[in-house]
Enzyme design. Structure first.
Site, short mmCIF file in Angstrom:
data_model
loop_
_atom_site.label_atom_id
_atom_site.label_comp_id
_atom_site.label_asym_id
_atom_site.label_seq_id
_atom_site.Cartn_x
_atom_site.Cartn_y
_atom_site.Cartn_z
N ARG A 192 0.86 -1.19 0.00
CA ARG A 192 0.00 0.00 0.00
C ARG A 192 0.89 1.24 0.00
O ARG A 192 1.25 1.77 1.04
CB ARG A 192 -0.89 -0.01 1.24
CG ARG A 192 -2.10 -0.92 1.12
CD ARG A 192 -3.26 -0.18 0.47
NE ARG A 192 -4.37 -1.06 0.18
CZ ARG A 192 -5.37 -1.33 1.02
NH1 ARG A 192 -5.36 -0.81 2.22
NH2 ARG A 192 -6.36 -2.11 0.65
N GLN A 243 -0.07 2.30 -6.18
CA GLN A 243 -1.52 2.50 -6.19
C GLN A 243 -2.19 1.97 -7.46
O GLN A 243 -3.24 1.34 -7.40
CB GLN A 243 -1.84 3.99 -6.04
CG GLN A 243 -3.02 4.26 -5.14
CD GLN A 243 -3.12 5.74 -4.79
OE1 GLN A 243 -2.56 6.59 -5.46
NE2 GLN A 243 -3.84 6.04 -3.73
N ASP A 260 -2.68 -1.82 -7.29
CA ASP A 260 -3.32 -2.34 -6.08
C ASP A 260 -4.71 -2.90 -6.41
O ASP A 260 -5.73 -2.24 -6.22
CB ASP A 260 -3.41 -1.23 -5.03
CG ASP A 260 -3.92 -1.73 -3.69
OD1 ASP A 260 -4.23 -2.93 -3.58
OD2 ASP A 260 -4.01 -0.92 -2.75
N SER A 306 -7.42 -3.19 -3.60
CA SER A 306 -8.22 -1.99 -3.37
C SER A 306 -9.26 -1.79 -4.46
O SER A 306 -10.41 -1.44 -4.18
CB SER A 306 -7.30 -0.76 -3.29
OG SER A 306 -6.52 -0.79 -2.12
N TYR A 320 -2.93 -1.56 6.71
CA TYR A 320 -4.10 -2.39 6.99
C TYR A 320 -4.39 -2.42 8.50
O TYR A 320 -3.50 -2.18 9.31
CB TYR A 320 -3.86 -3.83 6.50
CG TYR A 320 -3.70 -3.95 5.01
CD1 TYR A 320 -4.81 -4.05 4.18
CD2 TYR A 320 -2.44 -3.96 4.43
CE1 TYR A 320 -4.67 -4.17 2.81
CE2 TYR A 320 -2.29 -4.07 3.05
CZ TYR A 320 -3.41 -4.18 2.26
OH TYR A 320 -3.27 -4.29 0.90
#
Length: 390
Positions: free
Chosen positions: A127, A132, A135, A138, A233
């Site tokens: 993360r 990003q 990911d 997500s 997390y």
């Protein structure tokens, strides 16, 4: 350099690893893309669209798996009906990328290592701002959070928004979201768009501003321990903290029309957030949507894949919600994978630079070995538990 897209055979899986737009981007970079015939049918991306994007459609499954330099999937490699193992269909030295669940099912990592496959598990993408765009955890969680609210709205026997009618004023529904990660934040935003009054809880105090920015009230619980794990997390907390948390959230659950739970810990059973006693105190007609159903559920009454009635409350335990919206889920996942592939391939050749934190974190097997310590620990734990059970 052959990049192959496998057709998913897991029951209920409708997503595909690449869509025509992302195929076109890879082809422009000089890469050869093979797509298994019908791979995108269930997500409404058909073979002719892939061909128009420059892909080669391959009907021979064994050829596609056996000749791929990089094979892209959504879910775990499967045991096929004809008895073939998809892991054994890969050539040694090939790269496999997908949701491999190495902490929950570490035995798959052992099989991949024994086969000599270099495997990248999408769940382990760090993360970070740089990662990003890769990911996928997500991107798919955002789909689940959105769809969870729609499921709740359809199941709730009342309106979400406040309405002023000739028959009187109807109060808005009260929604309580437990867990303000990507799924939780998307659930908050969606419930607010539908006109509900929203409260949210998370053990990480840092998410308070994000929750409030979406128009929800943040429910705070003061805990005397660290609540954030590596990568941002939520961390598994002590039994004392769990008890304190339950005491605070019980009243909010009792007053809610809809509760959406999203708390999951990678490789472990989902934490219990909603006890049967809490459910019994909810108003008849209330709805719980448990996004952690596949990991055992955040609610004591959850049954994965089923709708359960408990004291007049409906508890819904959906499985693989992103697959229920395969068009956008596939588009986002394909973008995640394409960005990762571009990191791994330089000048049409594979460049495994383990000094890169993204490559290092996501790679679970290489050179015939499991190279991720967390996966090794999970495998050792499973082996020990199997020995105890036997």
């Amino acid at each position: 350099m052959k990049i192959a897209v496998a057709k998913e055979i897991e029951v209920g899986e409708r997503r595909v690893a690449l869509v025509p737009d992302t195929v076109a981007r890879l082809v422009k970079k000089g890469l050869e893309v093979w797509v298994e015939a019908g791979a995108g049918d269930r997500s409404f991306f058909f073979d002719d669209a892939y061909e128009a994007a420059g892909a080669k459609i391959v009907s021979d499954t064994a050829k596609l798996w056996g000749e791929a330099d990089i094979l892209l999937k959504v879910g775990l490699p499967q045991e096929r009906e004809d008895g073939r193992s998809e892991v054994d269909m890969l050539k040694p030295g090939a790269i496999l990328i997908g949701f491999l669940n190495p902490l929950g099912e570490p035995a798959i990592a052992q099989k991949l290592a024994q086969r000599g496959v270099t495997a990248f598990s999408i769940e382990l993408i760090p993360r970070s701002s740089r990662a990003q765009s890769m990911d996928a955890l997500s991107s798919q969680a955002s789909v689940a959070g959105y769809k969870a609210v729609l499921i709740a709205a359809a199941a709730l026997p009342k309106y979400f928004p406040m309405l002023t009618t000739a028959a009187g004023t109807i109060a808005p529904a009260k929604v309580f979201v437990m867990g303000a990660g990507v799924a939780g934040l998307q659930a908050i935003a969606t419930a607010r768009r539908l006109g509900a009054v929203v409260e949210a809880f998370d053990i990480r105090p840092a998410v308070k501003e994000e929750v409030q920015s979406l128009g929800a009230k943040f429910v705070e619980v003061q805990l005397n321990e660290e609540t954030v794990a590596a990568g941002g997390y939520a961390k598994e907390i002590s039994e004392a903290s769990k008890q304190r948390t339950q005491e605070v959230v019980t009243e909010h659950i009792k007053q809610s029309d809809v509760v959406i739970t999203t708390a999951q810990v990678p490789g472990k059973k989902a934490p219990l957030l909603v006890t049967a006693e809490m459910v019994a105190q909810m108003k008849p007609g209330s709805v719980i949507v448990d996004l952690a159903a596949e990991q055992g559920g955040n609610c004591a009454c959850t049954e994965p894949g089923k709708d359960v009635q408990w004291h007049g409350v409906t508890i819904i335990g959906p499985i693989n919600l992103p697959s229920s919206m395969p068009v956008h889920a596939s588009q986002m996942y394909a973008k995640n994978l394409t960005t990762l592939v571009q990191l791994l391939v330089k000048d049409s050749a594979i460049d495994l630079n383990f000094a890169d934190d993204i490559i290092d974190a996501a790679c679970i097997t290489h050179g015939g070995e499991i190279r991720n310590q967390r996966v090794k620990d999970a495998l050792a734990s499973n082996t020990q538990q199997s020995a105890i059970n036997s």
